[in-house]
Enzyme design. Structure first.
Site, PDB file in Angstrom:
ATOM      1  N   SER A  19       4.139   3.971  -2.094  1.00 62.70           N
ATOM      2  CA  SER A  19       3.538   4.794  -1.037  1.00 62.70           C
ATOM      3  C   SER A  19       2.023   4.806  -0.989  1.00 62.70           C
ATOM      4  O   SER A  19       1.436   5.367  -0.065  1.00 62.70           O
ATOM      5  CB  SER A  19       4.045   6.237  -1.149  1.00 62.70           C
ATOM      6  OG  SER A  19       5.323   6.330  -0.573  1.00 62.70           O
ATOM      7  N   LYS A  48      -4.096  13.788   0.583  1.00 65.36           N
ATOM      8  CA  LYS A  48      -2.723  13.723   1.102  1.00 65.36           C
ATOM      9  C   LYS A  48      -2.132  15.128   1.108  1.00 65.36           C
ATOM     10  O   LYS A  48      -2.341  15.890   0.158  1.00 65.36           O
ATOM     11  CB  LYS A  48      -1.883  12.773   0.243  1.00 65.36           C
ATOM     12  CG  LYS A  48      -0.495  12.476   0.804  1.00 65.36           C
ATOM     13  CD  LYS A  48       0.236  11.424  -0.046  1.00 65.36           C
ATOM     14  CE  LYS A  48       1.611  11.105   0.490  1.00 65.36           C
ATOM     15  NZ  LYS A  48       2.285  10.027  -0.290  1.00 65.36           N
ATOM     16  N   SER A  77       4.259   6.277   2.190  1.00 60.62           N
ATOM     17  CA  SER A  77       4.151   7.573   2.820  1.00 60.62           C
ATOM     18  C   SER A  77       2.706   8.068   2.970  1.00 60.62           C
ATOM     19  O   SER A  77       2.455   8.948   3.780  1.00 60.62           O
ATOM     20  CB  SER A  77       4.938   8.609   2.016  1.00 60.62           C
ATOM     21  OG  SER A  77       4.385   8.753   0.723  1.00 60.62           O
TER      22      SER A  77
END
Ligand SMILES: [Mg+2]
Ligand SMILES: [Zn+2]
Lengths: 97, 484, 494
Positions: C177, C78, C153
Site C-alpha cells: 500500500s 494518511k 491504499s
C-alpha cells in the site's frame, strides 16, 4: 481445504454484520471464488513447517508496572455515540453467558 | 438414591498491580466511572497493548505456590466475541500456551484433614469493563431497557484459574476457594475480595452414583458473590440434580445463575450462537520466554505459604486446627510468630504469648501486633528467658508491658536491672530466714496447724526478693525450714 | 523565497538557514492545495489553521537557535494515523467524525523533526485496496492522469506529494500500500522492516504486516523521514528494540560490489512488451552502475497472494471488531446491542471491508482454523525462508513494483483482479522485509494518452535499510526517470 460449507449467514452473525439477501448472494459467490484461489496452498507440503505468527523474533517485550495519566473523561465521552452522565449508554444486552 | 458430587471451579482473580495489564492506567477499585481509561484500554483505533511485567511475575509466583509447571514459552492469544463492555470485542487471553500448567491446591477441612484438588492451568488475561443494567428496576440484565458502561475495570490484569473436577462437596469447594484466596493473598498477588469482584468464581457441578467412574452431565453456576453463596448454590444444585435423577429426568448441560434471594439456581439460556471464539495468537504482542533462572529467582523470593505453615504448625508444633487457622489467616501475625519462634525455639509458649498476652495488649491499645514496639525477636527473647527459668512468668508479664511501652530488648532490661530469677541457695536462704524472723506470729500459726498461712509466707519471700526468687525453690525451702 | 517545488531536504535546509520561514512554506503549500485539490482530491481534511500555527511556533524556535532535520516540511498524513484533535477517518463512514484523542508515535516523531502536517490524506477504507477507490469519503485522482487511480491504499498520500501539496507523505503498507501508489504516482515509496517504525496510533488493518513509511519525491527525502521515525517505541511491543543507524548521510552514487538478485519466478516477460522493456532497461542501468545481476529463486512466490489473503483478513476481522457503535464512531440503533452492532457495521463498512472481515472470520472459525489460518502461517514461514536463502546469493532483490501502470477508474471490478495488483509486493510484506519502489521509466498504457510512470521495487534483508536506500539513491541519481514526464498538475517547478 474446501469451501463447500461456507455458510455466509453464520459467518456474518459471528462478525456482527447485517447482510441483505443480495449481499449474502454476492459475498457468498465472491468468497467462494477467493477460497478457490487460496486453495492452492494445499499444494504445499507444510506438515513439518512451523507457523509464523510474527516475522521479527522479539521476546519478552514488556513495560514496568508504572501508573500513567489516563485520558480526561470528557475527551473519552466526547466521541461516544450516546452517553448518560459519566457512563456510555448502550441498548439492552440480551442475556449472554 | 445418594449421589456423589463432582465439582470443578473456574475462577477469575484480579491481580493487584499498580497499573493495568496492557496500559498505564491505574488499577484501582471504586474510582469515578470512566476516569481510569486511555486509548489502549478503551480499544481506541490505533492503540496497542504492552504487557505489564509485574503481572507476568505474579503469574509465576502463583504457579510456584501451587506447584504448577512454568513452561519456558508462553504467548497471548485473542479470544474473539462481541460484548459491549469489552472494548476491542476480543479479550487478550491465553489459549494453548498459558503461563502455568497443572499444579495442585492442597487445602484442609474444618476437621483438620488435608485434601487436594488439581489445577488444569492458570492463565493471564485482561478484565472487561462493567455494565449497570438499567430501566427495569431490579438491576438485572434480563428485562433491562438499556445498560450503562464504565470502562475503569477494562484491562485490569486477571488471572483465570481452572481446576480439575476433583472436589466432591460444597464444603470442599469452599475450603478449596479459601485456600486459593489465602495463598494468593500470602504471595501478594491479589486482594482476592469477592465483594469488590477481585475474586469471581464459577462452579461446574455434576453428580453420579457413588462408586461410578464416569461423569454425569454438568451444569455451570455463575454469579456467586460470596463463599456463603458458593456453598449454598452448590448444595442447592446437587439437591436439584439428585431430585431430577431420582425422578428419572435428564440433566441438561446449561449455564445457571445463582439467585441469592430465592436460594435457587436459575437457567440463563441465551439465544446466542454457540461460542466460536476464533482464538489466534495476538499479533500485537510478542511471545514470552521464561528462563529457569528467572523461575528460580522468583522462587527464592517466595514468602512462606499457608500450606507450609499449616503443616509445620499442626505436625511439627502440634497446634490444634483452631489455633493454626487463627495464625494463618492473620498472615502478619503468623509472620511475627514465625520470627519469634526462630529466636525462642519454643512454638507453644510463643504461640501462647502471641495469641494471649500480646493480642490482649494489641486489642487494648488498638495497635496491630506487627506494628507495635514489640519486635518478634524481642518477644522470642522473652519466651526464651521464661523457658530458661531466667525469669518467672510474673516478671515476664511486667517485662512484656515495658516492651510494649517501647523499652526494647527484655534481655537487656533483665541484665540492667538484675531481674534474673534467683536460684542461688544462699541468697534464697537469706530471704526465707529474714521472712521467718520478721513473721514469728505467722510461723507460730502455721505450726499450730493453720496451713493456709503458708501461702502468705511464700508471698512475703517473693516480695522481699522483688519477685526474682524461683517460687518452686522458695516453696521447698520454706517447707524444710518449717519442718514439714 | 518559499517554493513548494523543493525537496524536503532543500526545504529543511532553507528554513533552518532562515532563507525562508516555515510560515512562508506553509502559506505557499496552502495556496497550492487550494489550487489543485479540486482536481486531485488527495486530502480528506486540510489542517490549514493548525499548520499555520505550527509553522509560527516552529519559526519562533528556529529564531531562538534550534534546528530541525525536517524544518518546515509540509507533511501529508494518511488518514489512518492518529493526530490528536484531528478527525481521523480511515476513509470510512465508521469514523467519519471521529476525533483522535492522541497522536501516533510516527507522527509525533515527524512533528519533533520539524515537519508540519498540512492534511489528512485519503485512502482505501481501512487500508484495504489498491486504487483508493474503496474510500467511502472521497475520490483521489492520479496527478499524472486524472482519469486514472493514484493507487492504494495510500492513494491520497501519493497524490498529495506528486501534486506538490506536500513534500513528504506518511503512508502505511500491509501488502504493497505504499509501494504501489508510489509507483503509480512517480514517487519513492518506502516500507521499512516490519517493526522498525512504531505502529502505535496506526489504525490496524493486519497487525503482523502493517508498517508505516514515507512517500517522497526523492530517496534522500525518504531517508530523512525514515531517520526521523525509525526506532523502538515502548508503546508498541512489536517495534524492534535495536539500534538504528542514520541513513541520510550514507547514500551512494554507484553500486560497485553490490549483487542484485532477479527472481526467476517473477518472470517479467509477461507484462507486455513496453513494460518488459522498462524493467530490462532498469536491470541494465543497475549493471552499468557497477552492480552484479544474479538470478535467485523464490519458489513459493506464487503462494504469496493466497497466504496474504488469509492472514490479512483474519487479523483484520479481529482488529475491526472494535467498531461496534459503543464507544466511538458511527452508531445505528437497534432493539438490543447485537442488533445495534450488526446495523452499525452494515452501514459503517464498505463492501471490500465487509468481504475481508467475512473471509477472515471464516478462516478463523471453528473447524477451519487449521485448514486456512494455520496453513497460511506455515506458508508464510516458507516465503520468509525463500528470501533468506535468496539473500545468501545477493544483497538486494530487484523486481517490478506493479504489473502495470496506474489503471483507469472502475476498471477492476472483480475483487480478485484487484488483489492481483499486489502480486509483486506481497511476498516482501509476508517476510517483513524492507522494500521500496523507485521511479524506473514510463509507458503509455493501451488506450491511454500520456505516459505513466512505473516503479522498480528493491528489497533488502531484514534491517538492511541502509544499503537499500543507498542503492536506490544511486539508481535514482543516475537515471532521473522521475523528472522525464509530467502533467499540468504536476509541473510546477521543472
Ligand atoms: Mg477468562
Ligand atoms: Zn488505559
Amino acid at each position: 481445504m474446501s469451501s463447500e460449507n461456507l455458510d455466509i449467514a453464520y459467518v456474518a452473525k459471528l462478525a456482527r454484520i447485517a447482510l441483505t439477501d443480495e449481499e449474502v448472494e454476492r459475498f457468498g459467490t465472491q468468497l467462494g471464488d477467493l477460497l478457490g484461489h487460496v486453495a492452492t496452498l494445499a499444494d504445499l507440503d507444510l506438515d513439518s513447517i512451523p507457523a509464523t505468527a510474527q516475522v521479527v523474533e522479539s521476546r519478552n517485550v514488556v513495560r514496568e508496572d508504572c501508573e500513567r495519566d489516563s485520558l480526561d473523561r470528557e475527551k473519552v465521552l466526547a466521541g461516544a455515540p450516546q452517553r448518560q452522565g459519566a457512563f456510555i449508554r448502550v441498548p439492552r444486552i440480551i442475556g449472554q453467558a | 438414591m445418594r449421589y456423589e458430587a463432582v465439582i470443578g471451579i473456574e475462577c477469575h482473580v484480579e491481580l493487584k498491580t499498580a497499573s493495568k495489564m496492557f496500559c498505564g492506567c491505574a488499577n484501582r477499585f471504586g474510582a469515578e466511572p470512566n476516569t481510569l481509561v486511555c486509548p489502549v484500554c478503551l480499544g481506541m483505533p490505533g492503540a496497542l497493548p504492552v504487557p505489564n511485567a509485574a503481572a507476568i511475575e505474579y503469574m509465576i509466583r502463583a504457579g510456584l505456590a501451587f506447584n504448577a509447571a512454568i513452561p519456558s514459552f508462553s504467548k497471548f492469544d485473542r479470544k474473539n466475541y462481541f460484548y459491549p463492555d469489552m472494548p476491542k470485542n476480543y479479550q487478550i487471553s491465553q489459549y494453548d500456551m498459558p503461563l502455568t500448567q497443572g499444579g495442585v491446591v492442597r487445602y484442609w477441612l474444618e476437621d483438620g484433614t488435608l485434601h487436594e484438588c488439581r489445577l488444569t492451568r492458570i492463565h493471564l488475561e485482561e478484565d472487561t469493563g462493567k455494565s449497570t443494567h438499567a430501566g427495569s428496576g431490579d438491576g438485572r440484565i434480563a428485562g433491562s431497557a438499556y445498560s450503562l458502561v464504565d470502562f475503569n475495570r477494562a484491562g485490569v490484569p486477571l488471572m483465570e484459574c481452572v481446576s480439575e473436577p476433583d472436589l466432591r462437596s460444597a464444603e470442599e469447594a469452599v475450603a478449596f476457594l479459601e485456600m486459593l484466596r489465602r495463598t494468593l493473598m500470602a504471595i501478594g498477588v491479589s486482594d482476592v475480595k469477592m465483594e469488590e469482584g477481585s475474586l469471581r468464581c464459577d462452579a461446574n457441578v455434576s453428580i453420579r452414583p457413588f462408586g461410578s467412574e464416569s461423569y454425569g452431565t454438568k451444569t455451570e453456576i455463575k454469579n456467586m458473590n460470596s463463599f456463603r453463596s458458593v456453598r449454598r448454590a452448590i448444595e442447592s444444585e446437587i439437591a436439584r440434580q439428585s431430585a431430577m435423577l431420582d425422578a428419572g429426568e435428564r440433566i441438561v448441560q446449561e449455564t445457571l445463575g445463582w439467585d441469592e434471594a430465592n436460594g435457587t439456581t436459575i437457567s440463563m439460556r441465551s439465544k446466542e450462537l454457540a461460542h466460536d471464539y476464533r482464538y489466534f495468537p495476538d499479533p500485537d504482542l510478542v511471545p514470552m520466554e521464561i528462563s529457569a533462572e528467572r523461575v528460580s529467582a522468583v522462587r527464592a523470593k517466595m514468602p512462606p505459604l499457608p500450606i507450609e505453615r499449616f503443616e509445620r504448625y499442626t505436625k511439627a508444633y502440634g497446634f490444634n486446627i483452631k489455633q493454626t487457622a487463627q495464625l494463618i489467616d492473620a498472615p502478619e501475625i503468623a509472620e511475627f510468630f514465625d520470627r519469634s519462634v526462630e529466636v525462642s525455639k519454643q512454638p507453644q509458649q510463643t504461640q501462647n504469648f502471641v495469641l494471649g498476652d500480646l493480642s490482649r495488649l494489641a486489642n487494648e491499645s488498638g495497635i496491630a501486633i506487627h506494628q507495635s514496639p514489640v519486635s518478634p525477636e524481642h518477644l522470642g527473647e522473652l519466651v526464651a528467658l521464661v523457658e530458661a527459668k531466667t525469669i518467672n512468668s510474673k516478671i515476664a508479664k511486667e517485662l512484656l508491658a515495658r516492651m510494649w511501652a517501647g523499652e526494647g530488648s527484655p534481655k537487656a532490661i533483665v541484665e540492667r536491672e538484675g531481674l534474673a530469677q534467683t536460684s542461688d541457695p544462699a541468697a534464697l536462704a537469706r530471704f526465707v530466714d529474714e521472712v521467718l524472723a520478721a513473721n514469728a506470729a505467722s510461723v507460730a500459726e502455721y505450726r499450730a496447724g493453720k496451713s493456709n498461712v503458708f501461702g502468705f509466707l511464700v508471698g512475703a519471700v517473693m516480695k522481699s526478693s522483688r519477685g526474682k526468687a524461683d517460687p518452686a525453690a522458695v516453696n521447698a525451702l520454706l517447707r524444710e525450714r518449717l519442718g514439714g | 523565497m518559499a517554493t513548494i517545488a523543493k525537496s524536503a531536504a532543500e526545504i529543511a535546509r532553507a528554513v533552518n538557514a532562515r532563507e525562508c520561514s516555515a510560515r512562508e512554506m506553509i502559506d505557499a503549500t496552502m495556496d497550492r492545495i487550494a489550487a489543485v485539490e479540486p482536481q486531485v482530491g488527495a486530502f480528506l481534511s486540510v489542517l490549514e489553521r493548525q499548520a499555520r500555527e505550527s509553522a509560527d511556533a516552529l519559526d519562533a524556535r528556529i529564531a531562538a537557535g534550534e534546528r530541525f532535520p525536517l524544518a518546515g516540511v509540509p507533511l501529508a498524513v494518511k488518514d489512518n494515523l492518529a493526530l490528536d484533535g484531528t478527525v481521523t477517518t480511515c476513509g470510512s463512514k465508521m469514523l467519519e467524525r471521529w476525533v483522535a484523542p492522541y497522536t501516533a508515535t510516527a507522527v509525533r516523531s515527524m512533528l519533533a523533526a520539524g515537519a508540519i502536517p498540512v492534511g489528512k490524506a485519503n485512502m482505501d477504507e481501512f487500508a484495504m485496496g489498491s486504487s483508493c477507490e474503496n474510500s467511502a469519503l472521497g475520490v483521489t485522482r492520479n496527478p499524472y492522469d486524472l482519469h486514472r487511480v493514484p493507487g492504494g491504499s495510500s492513494g491520497g498520500s501519493a497524490a498529495s506529494v506528486a501534486a506538490h501539496e506536500a513534500a513528504i507523505a506518511l503512508g502505511s503498507d500491509t501488502g504493497g500500500s505504499i509501494r504501489e501508489p508510489a509507483a503509480f504516482c512517480n514517487l519513492v515509496g518506502f516500507k521499512p522492516t516490519y517493526g522498525r517504525i512504531s505502529r502505535y496510533g496506526l489504525i490496524a488493518f493486519a497487525s503482523s504486516l502493517d508498517q508505516i513509511g514515507p512517500l517522497t519525491r526523492s530517496v534522500e527525502d525518504a531517508a530523512l523521514a525514515y531517520d526521523a521515525m525509525a526506532g523502538f517505541d515502548p508503546m508498541d511491543a512489536t517495534s524492534v528494540d535495536r539500534s538504528v543507524e542514520p541513513t541520510a548521510g550514507t547514500l551512494r552514487e554507484d553500486l560497485h560490489g553490490l549483487r542484485i538478485g532477479v527472481v526467476k519466478q517473477f518472470d517479467t516477460h509477461k507484462l507486455g512488451a513496453d513494460i518488459d522493456d522498462v524493467y530490462d532497461r532498469a536491470l541494465h542501468d543497475l549493471e552499468a552502475l557497477g552492480a552484479e545481476i544474479v538470478e535467485v529463486e523464490l519458489p513459493t512466490a506464487d503462494y504469496g497472494l493466497a497466504t496474504y489473503y488469509l492472514i490479512a483478513p483474519a487479523e483484520c476481522s479481529s482488529n475491526l471488531a472494535r467498531f461496534d457503535g459503543v464507544r466511538y464512531g458511527l452508531r445505528v440503533d437497534g432493539v438490543d446491542v447485537a442488533e445495534m452492532n450488526e446495523r452499525t457495521r452494515a452501514a459503517g463498512f464498505g463492501p471490500e471491508v465487509k468481504r475481508r472481515i467475512l473471509i477472515g472470520t471464516y478462516a478463523l472459525s471453528s473447524g477451519y482454523y487449521d485448514a486456512y489460518y494455520v496453513r497460511a502461517q506455515k506458508a508464510r514461514t516458507l516465503v520468509a525462508r525463500d528470501f533468506a536463502k535468496a539473500f545468501e546469493k545477493c544483497d538486494l532483490i530487484a523486481a517490478p513494483a506493479t504489473s502495470s501502470p496506474a489503471f483507469r477508474f472502475q476498471s477492476k471490478s472483480d475483487p480478485y483482479s484487484m488483489y492481483l495488483m499486489d502480486y509483486y509486493t506481497i511476498p516482501m510484506s509476508l517476510a517483513g522485509l524492507p522494500a521500496l519502489s523507485v521511479p524506473c521509466g514510463w509507458v503509455t498504457p493501451e488506450g491511454g494518452e500520456r505516459p505513466m510512470p512505473l516503479g522498480l521495487q528493491l528489497t533488502a534483508p531484514l534491517f538492511a535499510e541502509r544499503p537499500l536506500l543507498a542503492a536506490a539513491h544511486a539508481y535514482e541519481r543516475a537515471t532521473m526517470h522521475a523528472a522525464k514526464h509530467g502533467t499540468e498538475v504536476v509541473e510546477v517547478a521543472r
